[in-house]
Design an enzyme around this catalytic site. Sequence first.
Site, short mmCIF file in Angstrom:
data_model
loop_
_atom_site.label_atom_id
_atom_site.label_comp_id
_atom_site.label_asym_id
_atom_site.label_seq_id
_atom_site.Cartn_x
_atom_site.Cartn_y
_atom_site.Cartn_z
N TYR A 31 0.83 -1.21 0.00
CA TYR A 31 0.00 0.00 0.00
C TYR A 31 0.86 1.25 0.00
CZ TYR A 31 0.91 0.83 5.00
OH TYR A 31 1.51 1.12 6.20
N LYS A 145 6.46 -1.84 1.73
CA LYS A 145 5.31 -1.28 2.45
C LYS A 145 4.15 -2.28 2.34
CE LYS A 145 3.14 3.26 3.20
NZ LYS A 145 3.26 3.31 4.65
N GLU A 177 12.64 2.17 13.58
CA GLU A 177 11.71 3.24 13.22
C GLU A 177 10.53 3.18 14.17
OE1 GLU A 177 10.02 2.56 9.29
OE2 GLU A 177 10.10 0.40 9.60
N LEU A 201 11.24 1.28 6.69
CA LEU A 201 10.58 1.77 5.49
C LEU A 201 11.32 3.02 5.02
CD1 LEU A 201 7.93 1.31 3.77
CD2 LEU A 201 7.08 3.32 4.98
C1 LIG Z 1 6.54 1.61 9.49
C2 LIG Z 1 6.53 2.98 8.89
N1 LIG Z 1 7.68 3.67 8.83
C3 LIG Z 1 7.72 4.92 8.31
C4 LIG Z 1 6.56 5.54 7.84
C5 LIG Z 1 6.65 6.92 7.26
O1 LIG Z 1 6.66 6.86 5.86
P1 LIG Z 1 6.15 8.05 4.95
O2 LIG Z 1 6.91 9.26 5.36
O3 LIG Z 1 6.46 7.62 3.57
O4 LIG Z 1 4.68 8.20 5.21
C6 LIG Z 1 5.35 4.85 7.87
C7 LIG Z 1 4.14 5.49 7.36
O5 LIG Z 1 3.04 5.09 7.62
C8 LIG Z 1 5.33 3.53 8.41
O6 LIG Z 1 4.19 2.84 8.47
#
Ligand SMILES: Cc1ncc(COP(=O)(O)O)c(C=O)c1O
Length: 289
Positions: A31, A145, A177, A201
């Site tokens: 997603y 993701k 994270e 991610l």
């Molecule tokens: C596990 C995880 N890490 C980092 C992020 C942040 O990513 P982004 O800045 O692309 O929304 C998300 C966003 O939902 C996430 O689910």
Amino acid sequence: MLVYLNGAFLPPGEACISPLDRGFLFGDGVYEVIPSYGGAFFLLDEHLERLGRSLAGIRIPEPRPEEGWPRLLERLLERNPGGDRSVYLQISRGAAPRDHAFPAGATPTVFAMVSPIVPTRPDPAEAGIAAITLPDQRWGRCDIKSVALLANVLARQQAVETGAVEAILLRDGVVTEGAASNVFAVHGDSVSTPPLGHAILPGITRQFLVDSLRGAGWDCREAPVSEEALRSADEIWVTSSTRELVPVTTLDGHPVGGGRGYPVWQRALGVFRRARDRSMGIRETGAAQ
Ligand SMILES: Cc1ncc(COP(=O)(O)O)c(C=O)c1O
């Protein structure tokens, strides 16, 4: 509200997905969450590139909507007018008799919906969130993701049950994270965030913040953040597409940086928002200094 499912715009109650969909049975899908401000997407190309990498990572052939993703997602936004919004876009491997191995010839299921975004408040007294630390119990490809978010769900729930908002995950003595965010730690004038790799991610907001801060001459490092460095940080921030850049008030119940507030965060939010507005061709908002 209208959602998008496999070529049609429908009220959510009329959007039907087979119980044999592998997204439902196995979490076999990926997603994206793409923010929009004033009706325009922010960093859409970056989100679509990551979507392509996630799909390739789990070997789902990328569906190619005839009009292209940007136009399709714009049409969904147009059908759901409102303030700042994000689009959730999910692609699963599709419906097939249940078997772990890939089915031959299943058609991917494409689903998208729109949600409101509550902007980060530039006032430090209102912006912060409490966080807890937890062991990172996820799989070895957190750069994909994936919709299989059970470990993230349980971590976030544990945070909520202790009165916090986010869980910051630790693996082998270093920060990976947040359960749904990337993490930054500030020591003096230096800002660090864990490096890219399979353990995190590649957050779109993370990369935009790193680039914006560096562009503004900041010392911003992509380097391992040890548990000790996290606990001794002057400030901790988390980033995501729907929350932008948020300071952490307490970590496991202890005030971050001794509770002296987050002056560096305030400046960083200003840098971030000005860069965002520039990249979207918007005149400066003056929302943050
Ligand atoms: C596990 C995880 N890490 C980092 C992020 C942040 O990513 P982004 O800045 O692309 O929304 C998300 C966003 O939902 C996430 O689910």
